[in-house]
Design an enzyme around this catalytic site. Structure first.
Site, mmCIF file in Angstrom:
data_model
loop_
_atom_site.group_PDB
_atom_site.id
_atom_site.type_symbol
_atom_site.label_atom_id
_atom_site.label_comp_id
_atom_site.label_asym_id
_atom_site.label_seq_id
_atom_site.Cartn_x
_atom_site.Cartn_y
_atom_site.Cartn_z
ATOM 1 N N GLU A 5 46.372 89.284 -34.861
ATOM 2 C CA GLU A 5 45.144 90.284 -35.372
ATOM 3 C C GLU A 5 44.408 90.950 -34.038
ATOM 4 O OE1 GLU A 5 42.324 87.226 -36.470
ATOM 5 O OE2 GLU A 5 44.462 86.253 -38.203
ATOM 6 N N LEU A 60 44.677 89.550 -41.276
ATOM 7 C CA LEU A 60 44.002 88.249 -40.638
ATOM 8 C C LEU A 60 44.645 87.164 -42.269
ATOM 9 C CD1 LEU A 60 43.202 90.895 -39.901
ATOM 10 C CD2 LEU A 60 40.605 89.701 -39.904
ATOM 11 N N GLU A 112 46.765 83.370 -40.326
ATOM 12 C CA GLU A 112 47.383 83.184 -39.887
ATOM 13 C C GLU A 112 49.027 82.265 -40.121
ATOM 14 O OE1 GLU A 112 43.772 84.440 -37.863
ATOM 15 O OE2 GLU A 112 43.643 82.924 -39.936
ATOM 16 N N GLN A 124 44.079 84.410 -32.532
ATOM 17 C CA GLN A 124 42.998 84.962 -32.089
ATOM 18 C C GLN A 124 41.894 83.545 -31.182
ATOM 19 O OE1 GLN A 124 39.440 87.579 -33.737
ATOM 20 N NE2 GLN A 124 41.229 88.890 -33.254
ATOM 21 N N TYR A 150 41.565 79.398 -35.613
ATOM 22 C CA TYR A 150 41.823 79.907 -36.434
ATOM 23 C C TYR A 150 43.826 79.130 -36.453
ATOM 24 C CZ TYR A 150 38.084 83.325 -35.929
ATOM 25 O OH TYR A 150 37.315 83.832 -35.530
ATOM 26 N N HIS A 155 35.207 79.689 -31.982
ATOM 27 C CA HIS A 155 35.660 80.343 -30.992
ATOM 28 C C HIS A 155 35.467 79.671 -29.819
ATOM 29 C CE1 HIS A 155 33.545 83.656 -33.407
ATOM 30 N NE2 HIS A 155 34.663 83.951 -33.265
#
Length: 673
Positions: free
Chosen positions: A368, A397, A399, A421, A425, A470
């Site tokens: 991605e 998008l 995984e 990413q 994820y 994140h």
């Protein structure tokens, strides 16, 4: 032809009977059969022996008929050797009962939750790309079979969506999905007509349907479907209406959840009876054929009982982690290019990916945002411009599909470097690494490998961005996968060297490697004071042996064990301790799986005191294994650990409350002294 197909159907049924009999006698270990699904023999007739097949566990008749088309193969013995877990079984070598034969282009899968579909899509994607392995002809197609219950798995729906999404962009996607629809999964009925409703009108997916109990109808439809896919290089879906006889598996009591009328109705649709009636009406002596097949299976079932089984743990795990360290070193050094300018960690990874792409046309970089944008953090910046969109490309998008693309492309001879990413994820797709990537050499004695290097941006400590999705420090799911290599660099020169080693191990040994990259260190330049640029380094190290740590300093009072973000923290702590006359050495693990045990013990014994600074969670983190390795290795000195909390990483300043910090490391170090 119909007589030969009937013989394959009979063989599959008698193999099911033999498996149940051997199980009842406690001499067999697998009895999920194909009874009722024997119409899939027609799929083997409609396809070529050079069309890679990834099979559902009820595709026994397909396996028999495909192998019978290849000289010198004996599918009866193959299957029974798997049932008794014999060491001489030709694909998995007694490790599992799977349908697989390299000579017949049957790639072994467990297929219990449709986990093989993303790989099948990845292989179809890779077949016609320049540089694909010559094992697969230019007009080959991929056949992928699965059950109606598996069709509801997110893995299956995502893979089929990826196939359509890819073909929509006019990219070759020659794959035939075959749903062997028997109307029930385990004990749960599939709603009547559900598979047709879900897939028959899907734009971009050509639909075919056949009665799997009618051999002529199945053969005609399967031939039409394969011809269409071979010509158009687009995905198609074949619903094969079947019945499930003998229950789900040997221990299953079907009468506990199905009525006598339902069981009787399915028995009346037995595909073997339908084919026998057809052939008898044409003068074929079906009873003589039956007796001949029964005799052959019975004889083989007796014969395989003399075969030996795997005799040690070393034999069992041999295919998981092949190791040719000298060849890996030579390969890493072959591709390394000189770069004397100090770089950040992100720039060093970019440099190393570029040299890999330049040195080996089989390398593919994708994920991605990796191509046009160059990655969220610029790690893959300009690679698409330099090497083109066929080798550096953006994906959808998903995984599971990203990893499946990598695993399929690896089968086609490529060296994929997919990017996930963020670590958070990865978890929804971890089974593509655990259940597919790591198990393939295990189920094929190393005959099939999927050498891959998965780049994952992870850990905490991002400032001004993130929260849990994140900033994630959960690595237990990766460290638990047998055979998987997990590397985690802290600085630029190690990032380059670890990546080169992983790429070389993927090429030479077919290893599946994960490079877990600390986001917060991507662009870090300074170490002790602002502007000192003490964390920049030239990516001049060509190679780091798998399981080799890096040591800083020669202090004799304390060993600080760390990795990733805690490495610069520990170096700063060591400097402050030195100002107080305390000698501390810092050991960067670099490899989280396998751990650098020899280096760890050496550094621990040099000081007699060890503090593990672990930025992952206290439960299931890395420090548990580090302390265990020290104890197992006979270390008797003082040990302690500091970790992040058993918590998700929250947004904003609250993250500081749960992530390990430098002050905590220093306090623990002084307490240990």
């Amino acid at each position: 032809m119909l007589t030969a197909l009937f013989e394959s159907q009979l063989t599959s049924r008698h193999l099911d009977f033999a498996a149940r009999r051997l199980g009842a006698e406690k001499r067999g270990f697998y009895s999920i059969g194909s009874a009722g699904h024997e119409g899939n023999a027609a799929l083997a007739e409609a396809t070529r022996t050079t069309d890679p097949a990834l099979l559902h566990y009820r595709s026994g008749a397909f396996y028999v008929h495909r192998c019978r088309k290849v000289p010198d193969l004996d599918p009866i013995r193959d299957v029974l050797l798997g049932v008794v877990a014999a060491k001489s079984e030709p694909i998995a070598g007694g490790r599992h009962k799977v349908f697989g034969r390299a000579e017949a282009a049957i790639i072994p899968q467990t297929s219990t939750i449709a986990s093989h579909l993303p790989r099948a899509v990845g292989l179809a994607f890779a077949l016609n790309r320049p540089g694909a392995h010559p094992e697969w002809p230019a007009d080959a197609l991929v056949l992928c079979t699965f059950g109606d219950a598996s069709a509801n798995q997110s893995t299956a729906t995502g893979a089929i969506n990826t196939a359509i999404h890819t073909a929509h962009q006019n990219i070759s996607m020659p794959i035939l999905f075959v749903c062997e629809d028997n109307g029930i999964g385990l004990s749960v009925p599939t709603p009547p007509g559900w598979i047709r409703t879900a897939y028959a009108t899907r734009p971009g997916l050509r639909w075919f349907e056949a009665d799997g109990t009618d051999l002529e109808d199945t053969l005609a439809t399967a031939s039409t479907a394969t011809d269409w896919v071979r010509e158009h290089r687009k995905p198609a879906f074949l619903r094969l209406r079947t019945v499930r006889l003998l229950g789900h598996a040997g221990s299953d009591v079907e009468s506990g959840y199905r009525s006598p009328a339902q069981i009787t109705a399915d028995a009346a649709r037995d595909p073997l009876l339908a084919t026998a009636r057809l052939l008898a009406s044409r003068g074929v002596d079906v009873l003589a054929l039956h007796d001949r097949v029964h005799g052959a299976v019975t004889m083989a079932a007796t014969d395989v009982l003399t075969e030996v089984q795997l005799g040690s743990a070393a034999e069992v795990v041999a295919p998981l982690a092949p190791a040719h360290p000298d060849a890996v070193r030579a390969e890493a050094e072959r591709t390394a290019t000189a770069h004397e300018t100090p770089l950040t960690l992100a720039a060093a990874i970019n440099h190393t990916l570029a040299e890999a792409l330049a040195a080996d046309p089989a390398v593919l970089v994708f994920g991605e945002d990796v191509a046009r944008k160059g990655g969220v953090y610029g790690v893959t910046k300009n690679l698409r411009t330099r090497f083109g969109p066929r080798r550096v490309f953006d994906t959808l998008l998903d995984e599971q599909s990203i990893l499946g693309t990598a695993l399929g492309a690896a089968l086609a001879g490529f060296l994929p470097v997919p990017e996930i990413q963020y670590l958070a994820y990865l978890h929804n797709a971890a089974d593509q690494l655990r259940g597919e990537a790591a198990t393939l050499p295990f189920f094929s004695r190393g005959r099939y490998r999927n050498g891959t290097v998965v780049r994952v941006a992870g850990y905490g400590y991002q400032k001004g961005f993130g929260g849990h999705f994140h900033n994630d420090n959960a690595v237990a799911a990766l460290r638990d996968i047998p055979g998987l290599v997990l590397a985690s660099p802290a600085r630029a020169d190690d990032a380059a060297a670890l990546l080169r080693t992983c790429l070389a191990a993927a090429r030479v040994d077919g290893r599946v490697c994960v490079l877990l990259e600390p986001i917060a260190l991507y662009h870090t330049r300074d170490l002790h004071e602002p502007g000192d640029e003490g964390w920049l380094a030239a990516p001049d190290s060509a190679h780091v042996p798998i399981g080799g740590a890096r040591e800083y300093g020669t202090g004799a009072d304390l060993t600080l064990v760390c990795f990733a973000n805690t490495v610069p923290m520990c170096l700063r702590v060591a400097r402050r301790l030195a100002a107080d006359g305390i000698g501390a050495r810092v050991l960067d693990l670099r490899w989280l799986t396998p751990l650098p045990v020899a280096d760890l013990l050496r550094a621990a014994r040099a000081t007699g005191r060890v503090l593990v600074a672990d930025e992952t969670r206290r439960s299931g983190g890395v420090s548990e294994s580090v302390l265990t390795a020290l104890l197992d290795g006979g270390f008797t000195g003082r040990m302690a650990r500091v970790t992040s909390a058993d918590s998700f990483v929250p947004l904003g300043p609250a993250a500081a409350h749960v992530l390990l910090d430098e002050a905590t490391i220093e306090r623990a170090a002084r307490d240990l002294l």
